[in-house]
Enzyme design. Structure first.
Site, PDB file in Angstrom:
ATOM      1  N   SER A  62      -4.148  -0.350   3.866  1.00 14.73           N
ATOM      2  CA  SER A  62      -3.668   1.028   3.739  1.00 14.73           C
ATOM      3  C   SER A  62      -2.998   1.261   2.408  1.00 14.73           C
ATOM      4  O   SER A  62      -2.368   0.353   1.835  1.00 14.73           O
ATOM      5  CB  SER A  62      -2.677   1.301   4.875  1.00 14.73           C
ATOM      6  OG  SER A  62      -1.975   2.509   4.669  1.00 14.73           O
TER       7      SER A  62
ATOM      8  N   TYR B 269       5.284   0.522   9.235  1.00 13.19           N
ATOM      9  CA  TYR B 269       3.820   0.558   9.269  1.00 13.19           C
ATOM     10  C   TYR B 269       3.240  -0.085   8.017  1.00 13.19           C
ATOM     11  O   TYR B 269       2.348  -0.940   8.083  1.00 13.19           O
ATOM     12  CB  TYR B 269       3.331   2.003   9.398  1.00 13.19           C
ATOM     13  CG  TYR B 269       1.837   2.147   9.215  1.00 13.19           C
ATOM     14  CD1 TYR B 269       0.962   1.625  10.157  1.00 13.19           C
ATOM     15  CD2 TYR B 269       1.306   2.787   8.094  1.00 13.19           C
ATOM     16  CE1 TYR B 269      -0.423   1.736   9.991  1.00 13.19           C
ATOM     17  CE2 TYR B 269      -0.065   2.905   7.919  1.00 13.19           C
ATOM     18  CZ  TYR B 269      -0.928   2.377   8.867  1.00 13.19           C
ATOM     19  OH  TYR B 269      -2.279   2.483   8.705  1.00 13.19           O
TER      20      TYR B 269
END
Length: 377
Positions: free
Chosen positions: A128, A188
């Site tokens: 990500s 995250y």
């Protein structure tokens, strides 16, 4: 090839599965059909699941389930590891859940592969852009710099731009390349960094080729409209469709690199099928930053509906200011160039939303949760 997609009933996974099948591959999907993404009766009502249900071998289980993973891995040539909890804000207060699934699930997958016979030759890991934190900037005084998390004191005063010690002049945002500093600003992001590093470190030692894709903000027809924790395009669309006002955080000038689902699928397939991808990490985006204010304007224009918009100065701890991808490496090594720009993509996305049942707005619930934890200001 026989290809396992963990999290394969999700937005990216289901689109990838269908494209792989069309190219002659045999796909197995392992997915727990999380209610947050698929609703309360996913096997009957989730469009994402139903789109693949009769076309793949489906294993309904969590990526943290040892026996299910062993069953899923059997006879696979390639694993695409997408399974993860994905809400940046939510990760800041559901820390154990995000760590257990994202890090624990990846560790279990690698542990099984390291200690059991298998046929897996390649693993593609969904990383990500969140691992970059605030991304890359140019300083007239210092050259390229990588700012840390923004200071709450400045943001309370309405100053949302990034700062860097020793720089008096404003920093200039530049594209983030794969060699940029890794310093995530959310739980995250930390879990995605850990996933990527484990895959890239362990796989070569056990005879498996690793490939990592650092996806930017993925969007398009089919994404969840009911998950209030991810995707401002879905969140804003649901608000507009429910004739509710939009609260734009900060000053609305924060930017994201929005990359269309078809381009993400195409890039991922290049990673699966091309030998040139092996042992490499690639950015996947458009290379274009788009302001949140622009997102709101484009959505209302495409829905032909105006709702009140407040640029409130509210902010969430853990959010970044800017980040957009440098695509030089993926273009050079894999020949990938995104085909869908934001204006075209948002038109296709809005056209699809117009065909969907209007979802109940659960967004305020997610904001209230963050307020209670002191993470929303």
């Amino acid at each position: 090839m026989n290809i396992l997609i963990t999290g394969g009933a999700g937005f990216i996974g289901s689109n990838l599965a269908l494209k792989l099948i069309s190219r002659g591959h045999v796909v197995t999907v392992l997915d727990n059909l999380s209610k947050q993404i698929h609703g309360s009766d996913p096997q009957n009502t989730s469009p994402l699941y139903l789109s693949i249900a009769e076309k793949v071998r489906f294993i309904g289980a969590s990526v943290t389930d040892n026996d299910a993973l062993i069953k899923a891995i059997k006879d696979q040539d390639v694993i695409v590891h997408l399974a993860a909890e994905t809400g940046t804000g939510q990760s800041m207060y559901q820390i154990k859940r995000y760590t257990d699934v994202n890090i624990g699930g990846t560790a279990l997958l690698l542990d099984i592969l390291a200690n059991n016979d298998h046929k897996v030759k390649k693993i593609v890991i969904a990383s990500s852009r969140s691992i970059y934190g605030e991304g890359k900037y140019w300083s007239d005084e210092l050259g390229y710099v990588y700012p840390e998390h923004r200071d709450d004191i400045y943001m309370q005063a309405g100053d949302f731009e990034v700062k860097y010690q020793g720089c008096e002049k404003p920093l200039k945002l530049v594209a983030t390349d794969e060699d940029s500093k890794i310093h995530p600003s959310s739980v995250y992001g930390i879990t995605k960094q850990n996933q990527e590093q484990m895959i890239m470190t362990v796989c070569p030692t056990i005879g498996i080729t690793p490939v990592a894709f650092r996806y930017q903000n993925v969007y398009g027809p089919g994404q969840s409209l009911s998950n209030p924790y991810t995707g401002i395009l879905s969140i804003f669309s649901t608000l507009i469709k429910n004739n509710k006002a939009i609260n734009v955080f900060e000053d609305g000038k924060e930017t994201r690199d929005f990359v269309f689902i078809d381009d993400v699928v195409d890039a991922t397939i290049l990673g699966i099928e091309k030998d040139e991808a092996q042992n490499n990490v690639f950015n996947v985006g458009t290379g274009v930053p788009t302001e949140v204010n622009t997102v709101v304007e484009e959505l209302m224009a495409n829905y032909n509906k105006i709702v009140p918009v407040t640029v409130s100065g509210n902010y969430r701890l853990g959010d970044i200011r800017h980040n957009f991808a440098d695509l030089t490496k993926i273009k050079t090594v894999l020949g990938f160039t995104p085909k869908v720009d934001f204006k075209q993509g948002i038109k296709e996305f809005a056209g699809w939303v117009n065909t969907q049942e209007i979802k109940a707005d659960k967004y305020q619930q997610s904001i209230d949760e963050m307020k209670q934890k002191g993470l929303f200001k």
